[in-house]
Design a protein around this motif. Structure first.
Motif, PDB file in Angstrom:
ATOM      1  N   MET A   1       0.832  -1.204   0.000  1.00 48.63           N
ATOM      2  CA  MET A   1       0.000   0.000   0.000  1.00 48.63           C
ATOM      3  C   MET A   1       0.873   1.263   0.000  1.00 48.63           C
ATOM      4  SD  MET A   1      -2.772   0.928   2.927  1.00 48.63           S
ATOM      5  CE  MET A   1      -3.928   2.270   2.766  1.00 48.63           C
ATOM      6  N   LYS A   2       0.437   2.281  -0.735  1.00 48.27           N
ATOM      7  CA  LYS A   2       1.101   3.581  -0.722  1.00 48.27           C
ATOM      8  C   LYS A   2       0.605   4.371   0.483  1.00 48.27           C
ATOM      9  CE  LYS A   2       3.600   3.943  -4.580  1.00 48.27           C
ATOM     10  NZ  LYS A   2       5.004   4.367  -4.598  1.00 48.27           N
ATOM     11  N   VAL A   3       1.524   4.881   1.294  1.00 47.09           N
ATOM     12  CA  VAL A   3       1.148   5.651   2.479  1.00 47.09           C
ATOM     13  C   VAL A   3       1.985   6.925   2.539  1.00 47.09           C
ATOM     14  CG1 VAL A   3       0.398   3.665   3.844  1.00 47.09           C
ATOM     15  CG2 VAL A   3       2.801   4.378   3.896  1.00 47.09           C
ATOM     16  N   SER A   4       1.537   7.865   3.356  1.00 47.74           N
ATOM     17  CA  SER A   4       2.250   9.118   3.574  1.00 47.74           C
ATOM     18  C   SER A   4       2.783   9.158   4.998  1.00 47.74           C
ATOM     19  CB  SER A   4       1.303  10.304   3.333  1.00 47.74           C
ATOM     20  OG  SER A   4       1.923  11.510   3.730  1.00 47.74           O
ATOM     21  N   TYR A   5       3.999   9.697   5.141  1.00 48.98           N
ATOM     22  CA  TYR A   5       4.600   9.870   6.461  1.00 48.98           C
ATOM     23  C   TYR A   5       4.680  11.372   6.728  1.00 48.98           C
ATOM     24  CZ  TYR A   5       7.838   9.226  10.393  1.00 48.98           C
ATOM     25  OH  TYR A   5       8.428   9.237  11.632  1.00 48.98           O
ATOM     26  N   PRO A   6       3.620  11.964   7.368  1.00 45.64           N
ATOM     27  CA  PRO A   6       3.556  13.419   7.538  1.00 45.64           C
ATOM     28  C   PRO A   6       4.754  14.010   8.266  1.00 45.64           C
ATOM     29  CG  PRO A   6       1.451  12.384   8.083  1.00 45.64           C
ATOM     30  CD  PRO A   6       2.439  11.286   7.921  1.00 45.64           C
ATOM     31  N   ALA A   7       5.388  13.252   9.152  1.00 40.56           N
ATOM     32  CA  ALA A   7       6.507  13.801   9.906  1.00 40.56           C
ATOM     33  C   ALA A   7       7.649  14.217   8.974  1.00 40.56           C
ATOM     34  CB  ALA A   7       7.008  12.784  10.921  1.00 40.56           C
ATOM     35  N   TRP A   8       7.824  13.486   7.860  1.00 38.11           N
ATOM     36  CA  TRP A   8       8.870  13.817   6.891  1.00 38.11           C
ATOM     37  C   TRP A   8       8.309  14.481   5.642  1.00 38.11           C
ATOM     38  CZ3 TRP A   8      12.936   9.303   6.416  1.00 38.11           C
ATOM     39  CH2 TRP A   8      13.560   9.132   7.664  1.00 38.11           C
ATOM     40  N   ASN A   9       6.979  14.554   5.570  1.00 34.14           N
ATOM     41  CA  ASN A   9       6.308  15.100   4.393  1.00 34.14           C
ATOM     42  C   ASN A   9       6.701  14.311   3.139  1.00 34.14           C
ATOM     43  OD1 ASN A   9       4.581  16.825   3.043  1.00 34.14           O
ATOM     44  ND2 ASN A   9       6.167  18.336   2.606  1.00 34.14           N
ATOM     45  N   LYS A  10       6.762  12.964   3.273  1.00 33.31           N
ATOM     46  CA  LYS A  10       7.121  12.101   2.154  1.00 33.31           C
ATOM     47  C   LYS A  10       6.181  10.906   2.107  1.00 33.31           C
ATOM     48  CE  LYS A  10      12.031  13.271   1.828  1.00 33.31           C
ATOM     49  NZ  LYS A  10      11.878  13.893   0.510  1.00 33.31           N
ATOM     50  N   SER A  11       6.179  10.236   0.944  1.00 29.45           N
ATOM     51  CA  SER A  11       5.343   9.055   0.760  1.00 29.45           C
ATOM     52  C   SER A  11       6.229   7.836   0.541  1.00 29.45           C
ATOM     53  CB  SER A  11       4.413   9.240  -0.438  1.00 29.45           C
ATOM     54  OG  SER A  11       3.537  10.324  -0.209  1.00 29.45           O
ATOM     55  N   GLY A  12       5.663   6.669   0.815  1.00 35.15           N
ATOM     56  CA  GLY A  12       6.405   5.436   0.629  1.00 35.15           C
ATOM     57  C   GLY A  12       5.477   4.255   0.447  1.00 35.15           C
ATOM     58  N   THR A  13       6.073   3.065   0.381  1.00 39.96           N
ATOM     59  CA  THR A  13       5.314   1.832   0.157  1.00 39.96           C
ATOM     60  C   THR A  13       5.499   0.899   1.349  1.00 39.96           C
ATOM     61  OG1 THR A  13       5.705   2.051  -2.209  1.00 39.96           O
ATOM     62  CG2 THR A  13       4.942  -0.095  -1.424  1.00 39.96           C
ATOM     63  N   VAL A  14       4.403   0.314   1.818  1.00 36.63           N
ATOM     64  CA  VAL A  14       4.452  -0.618   2.948  1.00 36.63           C
ATOM     65  C   VAL A  14       5.080  -1.933   2.487  1.00 36.63           C
ATOM     66  CG1 VAL A  14       3.098  -1.914   4.634  1.00 36.63           C
ATOM     67  CG2 VAL A  14       2.445   0.434   4.044  1.00 36.63           C
ATOM     68  N   LEU A  15       6.149  -2.343   3.171  1.00 37.78           N
ATOM     69  CA  LEU A  15       6.817  -3.603   2.840  1.00 37.78           C
ATOM     70  C   LEU A  15       6.332  -4.749   3.722  1.00 37.78           C
ATOM     71  CD1 LEU A  15      10.484  -2.295   2.433  1.00 37.78           C
ATOM     72  CD2 LEU A  15       8.780  -2.652   0.643  1.00 37.78           C
TER      73      LEU A  15
END
Length: 765
Positions: free
Chosen positions: A623-637
C-alpha cells in the motif's frame, strides 16, 4: 500566411526591431527572414527552445559576442581548387571560438534536461581537426605562426638572421662614411621588400648605391647601398620561399576545412541560431515578455497583453485582457473613436503571428492561443483610385478571394467591416459574415460602430461583446476593455475634443434628438459602471499583490532566522560532542544536553499540515502511504501486528513506523493484482554484525551508532553486536547506549550457542 497579413499587422517592424538586437550580420539577416510556422509541433518546439535558452542565459550569464559572416567562405569552398586565405581562416577561427565557449557553457547544464536547445544549437560533430589545426597555425591576430611547418620556421629564422646582419652592417657603414647627418631617420627601413636607407636628397650622390623611391615631399630618397644589394637579393629569395611555405600551410588547412565542411557549416548555422535566440531574449527583456502556450484548438486567452510595438516604445502602455469563453468564437468590440478598438484587434493578430514564429510576446503567464494556420485581416482604408475601387468594394473583393481558405484553424480580423456603405445594409452584411465565420468555427475579432451589430453581440451565444472604456468625466480613453457590454461611439465628444465649431456640434445634437436614436445616456451609464468595476478590481489586485509581497517577506525573514538558530544549535551540539570526546563532560550529562538541543530543534521545524491518519487495520503490504513527519510518501513492505507497526520504504530507506503516524497517500494505492491474495511478509531476517572488541568505549559507541544507521538504511531487522566478555564494562556502555537509541525495539544477550554474554542481539523497529 499571406504577406499582406504580415504587412497590415506590422510584423516586419517587429522583425526589424529583433534584427537590431542581433550582434552579427548573419544573425541580423536571419532575424529578418523569420516567418510563422505552419506546423503546431514546430511552434511548440520553438517556444520550448526559447524557454530553455532564457533559463540557460539566466543561470550562466553568458553573453553573445559578434562574429564575422562566413557565407562567402562556404561559397568559396564549392570551388574544387580554391585555397582559403589567412583572413578567411581567421574569420572561421573566431566563429569557432565563440561556438566552443557557448557549447562548453551549455554542457555544464546537462542535468537540466535542455535537450531541445542542445539539439537546436549543437547537434553536430565538433570539427576537432580543423579547430586544432587552425589554433596551431594561426596566432591571436590571424598571422601564420612560425611553428606551422618546419620549412616555414627555417625560412623565417634566416630572414631574422639577415635582418640582424643588415642592421649591424648599416650601423657600421653609417659610422665609417660619417652619414649620420645625411639620414632622415636613425634606422634603416624597407622599400619594395628591400632594406634601404632614408637619405636626405642632397646627400644621394655621396656614396654608391641604388635609389628605389622618393617620399611624397621629395626631401627623402630611399637608398640601397651597394653592399646591401647581394643581401637584399637573398632576402627576396627567402621571401618567395616564405610565401611558398605559407601557401602550403593554407592549402593544408583548406583541405582539413573541406573534410569537415558539413560540421563546420552546422557549427556556423548553430552560431547564427544562437544569435537569433539571444536577440529574442533581449526583445523579451524589452517588454517583459515570454513564450506563451499554443494549443491545437480552443479559445484564445491573453492576460495583460500589450501591443508589441507600443510596449517596446513605452513601458507604461496599458495592458488589456483579451479572452473568449468556452463556446464563443467571435468578439465584437465597440466604443468611441480613438479608444483602442483597432489596437486591441492588432494586438491579437500581431501576438499570434509572433507566437507562431517562436518569438516572445508581451503577455502574462497563463496566456494561451489556439494554433491559427492562417490569419485574415480587413483593416483600414483599402480604396484605390487607380483601380476605381472603393473601401467597401476592396473589402468585399478580399473576402471573396480568401473565403474558401477559411476554416476552424483561421483567425479573421474585421475592423469596421461594412462601414463604407449604407449603415443598415452594412450592419446586416457584417452580421451575416460573422454568422458564416462562426459556422466555419473560425475565430473572429470585430471592431464596429453599428448599433445593430452591438445588439447582435449581446444576444448571440457564440459571440461575446466588449467595450473600450472612457473616463466618465473627461471622455478620454482609458484603453481598457469591459466585457459583456457595448459602448457608445461618442462621435460628438471626439469632435468637440478636436475643436469642431460649436455651432456644428449643436446642430448635430438637435438632429440626433429628432432622429430619436440617442442612446448615449444609457451607454454612458454602462461605461461609468464598468469603469468603477475595473477600478475596484485593480484596487483588489493591488491589495492582493501587496499582501503576497508582505507574506513573502515575512516567510523569508522567518526562514533566515530559523536557519540562523539551527546553525547555532548545530554548533552547540558539535561543541557538546567535542567536550564529551575530550572527557570534559560526562556521557550522561552530554546525552541530557543533547536531548535538550534536540527538543529546541524540533520546536523550530516548520509546522506540517495536519493529515488524517488511519488505524493499523487499514494498512496492508504494497500500500502507498504518507509519512507526515517527513512530508514524504512510501510503500508498505511488512507489517508487525504485535507492535502495530509497518515497515515503509521511503526513497530507498526502509524503516518501521507506528500505524498512527501514517496517513493515506492520496488515492494512490498499490495493491496486488486482482485474483491474488496479499501475503503478509515476515519481519526481515537480514542481520548486520558489528565487532567492537578491543575498542575504547567512546570509539566503540561511535562505531555502533554508524552500524545502526547502516542497518536502518539497508532495511535490516536485527543487529548483532560482538563486544566480548572481559570485565563487562564495554557491554554495560553498549546496553546503556541502546536504551536511548530511538530505532531499537529491544535487545538481549545472545544464547550460549551464539556467543552468550559476549554478544548482544538487537531487534530494530
Amino acid at each position: 500566411m499571406e504577406s499582406r497579413t504580415l504587412q497590415v499587422l506590422e510584423f516586419p517592424k517587429i522583425l526589424r526591431v529583433l534584427s537590431g538586437m542581433a550582434v552579427s550580420e548573419a544573425g541580423a539577416a536571419a532575424c529578418l527572414e523569420l516567418r510563422p510556422f505552419d506546423n503546431l509541433d514546430e511552434v511548440r518546439r520553438e517556444g520550448e527552445i526559447f524557454r530553455q535558452a532564457a533559463a540557460w542565459v539566466g543561470e550562466s550569464g553568458i553573453a553573445m559576442r559578434s562574429f564575422p559572416p562566413l557565407d562567402g567562405l562556404f561559397l568559396f569552398l564549392e570551388r574544387q581548387n580554391g585555397v582559403l586565405d589567412q583572413d578567411g581562416l581567421f574569420a572561421l577561427k573566431q566563429a569557432l571560438e565563440i561556438a566552443r565557449i557557448s557549447r562548453d557553457s551549455l554542457m555544464q547544464y546537462e542535468d537540466r534536461g535542455w535537450d531541445v536547445l542542445r539539439e537546436k544549437l549543437f547537434a553536430y560533430t565538433w570539427p576537432v581537426k580543423t579547430v586544432s589545426a587552425i589554433g596551431r597555425c594561426l596566432d591571436p591576430e590571424g598571422r601564420i605562426k612560425d611553428e606551422s611547418s618546419p620549412g616555414l620556421m627555417d625560412v623565417r629564422q634566416e630572414i631574422r638572421s639577415i635582418h640582424q646582419r643588415c642592421t649591424k652592417r648599416v650601423k657600421d657603414f653609417v659610422q665609417q662614411e660619417n652619414l649620420g647627418q645625411a639620414l632622415q631617420d636613425e634606422f634603416m627601413t624597407i622599400s619594395s621588400d628591400r632594406y634601404v636607407l632614408p637619405l636626405k636628397v642632397n646627400f644621394k650622390n655621396k656614396t654608391k648605391g641604388i635609389i628605389h623611391d622618393y617620399s611624397q615631399t621629395g626631401e627623402t630618397c630611399y637608398f640601397e647601398p651597394m653592399f646591401l644589394v647581394e643581401t637584399n637579393n637573398r632576402l627576396q629569395e627567402l621571401k618567395r620561399e616564405e610565401r611558398e611555405e605559407e601557401y602550403k600551410v593554407l592549402d593544408y588547412l583548406t583541405g582539413l576545412v573541406r573534410q569537415e565542411q558539413e560540421d563546420l557549416y552546422e557549427a556556423y548555422a548553430g552560431l547564427v541560431a544562437l544569435d537569433v535566440l539571444m536577440a529574442k531574449i533581449s526583445m523579451a527583456a524589452g517588454f517583459d515578455g515570454l513564450a506563451i502556450e499554443v494549443v491545437p484548438d480552443g479559445s484564445p486567452r491573453l492576460i495583460k497583453a500589450r501591443h508589441p510595438l507600443l510596449a517596446l516604445a513605452d513601458d507604461s502602455v496599458q495592458a488589456v485582457d483579451i479572452e473568449l469563453l468556452e463556446g464563443q468564437k467571435a468578439l465584437v468590440v465597440s466604443g468611441g473613436n480613438a479608444g483602442g478598438k483597432t489596437v486591441c484587434l492588432k494586438t491579437v493578430g500581431l501576438i499570434g503571428l509572433m507566437a507562431f514564429t517562436g518569438l516572445p510576446v508581451p503577455a502574462a503567464e497563463g496566456s494561451v492561443l489556439p494554433f491559427w494556420n492562417d490569419v485574415f485581416v480587413v483593416m483600414g482604408d483599402e480604396q484605390s483610385l487607380e483601380e476605381n475601387v472603393s473601401t467597401f468594394t476592396a473589402q468585399i473583393q478580399y473576402l471573396k478571394r480568401v473565403w474558401g481558405r477559411v476554416d476552424e484553424h483561421s483567425l479573421f480580423i474585421l475592423d469596421e467591416f461594412g462601414a463604407g456603405t449604407d449603415p443598415t445594409q452594412g450592419a446586416a452584411l457584417a452580421q451575416a459574415v460573422i454568422d458564416s465565420l462562426v459556422e466555419k468555427n473560425a475565430t473572429t475579432f470585430i471592431a464596429t460602430h453599428f448599433p445593430a451589430l452591438k445588439a447582435y453581440a449581446m444576444a448571440a451565444d457564440s459571440v461575446r461583446a466588449a467595450s473600450v472604456l472612457f473616463d466618465p468625466s473627461t471622455k478620454r480613453p482609458l484603453y481598457k476593455l469591459a466585457y459583456d457590454q457595448v459602448g457608445a461611439s461618442i462621435a460628438l465628444d471626439v469632435a468637440r475634443e478636436h475643436g469642431l465649431p460649436t455651432m456644428i456640434l449643436e446642430r448635430a445634437e438637435k438632429y440626433l434628438l429628432l432622429d430619436g436614436s440617442d442612446t448615449s445616456a444609457v451607454l454612458d451609464r454602462l461605461n461609468t459602471m464598468a469603469v468603477k468595476r475595473e477600478n475596484e478590481l485593480e484596487e483588489l489586485e493591488a491589495e492582493r499583490a501587496k499582501l503576497e509581497k508582505k507574506r513573502a517577506g515575512l516567510e523569508k525573514r522567518f526562514e533566515q532566522d530559523r536557519t540562523r538558530l539551527l546553525d547555532e544549535i548545530q554548533t552547540q551540539a558539535q561543541d557538546l560532542v567535542r567536550q564529551w570526546k575530550a572527557d570534559k563532560l560526562g556521557r550522561k550529562e552530554a546525552r541530557r544536553k543533547l536531548a535538550e538541543v534536540r527538543q529546541r530543534t524540533e520546536a523550530l521545524a516548520p509546522k506540517k499540515q495536519e493529515v488524517a491518519v488511519f488505524s493499523f487495520q487499514d494498512i496492508v503490504p504494497g500500500m502507498k502511504v504518507s509519512y507526515p513527519a517527513w512530508n514524504k510518501s512510501g510503500t508498505v513492505l511488512e507489517i508487525n501486528a504485535r507492535k502495530k507497526q509497518a515497515k515503509v520504504d521511503i526513497g530507498g530507506v526502509a524503516m518501521w513506523i507506528k500505524a498512527d503516524q501514517l496517513a493515506a497517500a492520496g488515492k494512490e494505492k498499490s495493491f496486488a493484482p486482482s485474483g491474488q491474495k496479499t501475503k503478509a511478509v515476515a519481519p526481515s531476517d537480514l542481520a548486520v554484525e558489528v565487532d567492537l572488541r578491543g575498542e575504547r568505549a567512546d570509539m566503540a559507541l561511535s562505531r555502533l551508532e554508524r552500524a545502526l544507521d547502516d542497518a536502518l538504511r539497508k532495511g535490516a531487522g536485527r543487529l548483532e553486536i560482538v563486544h566480548g566478555r572481559g570485565t563487562g564494562a564495554l557491554r554495560r556502555e553498549v546496553h546503556e547506549f541502546l536504551k536511548h537509541y530511538p530505532a531499537v525495539a529491544e535487545f538481549s544477550l545472545a544464547d550460549e550457542e551464539h556467543g552468550g554474554d559476549g554478544m548482544t542481539e538487537v531487534t530494530l523497529k
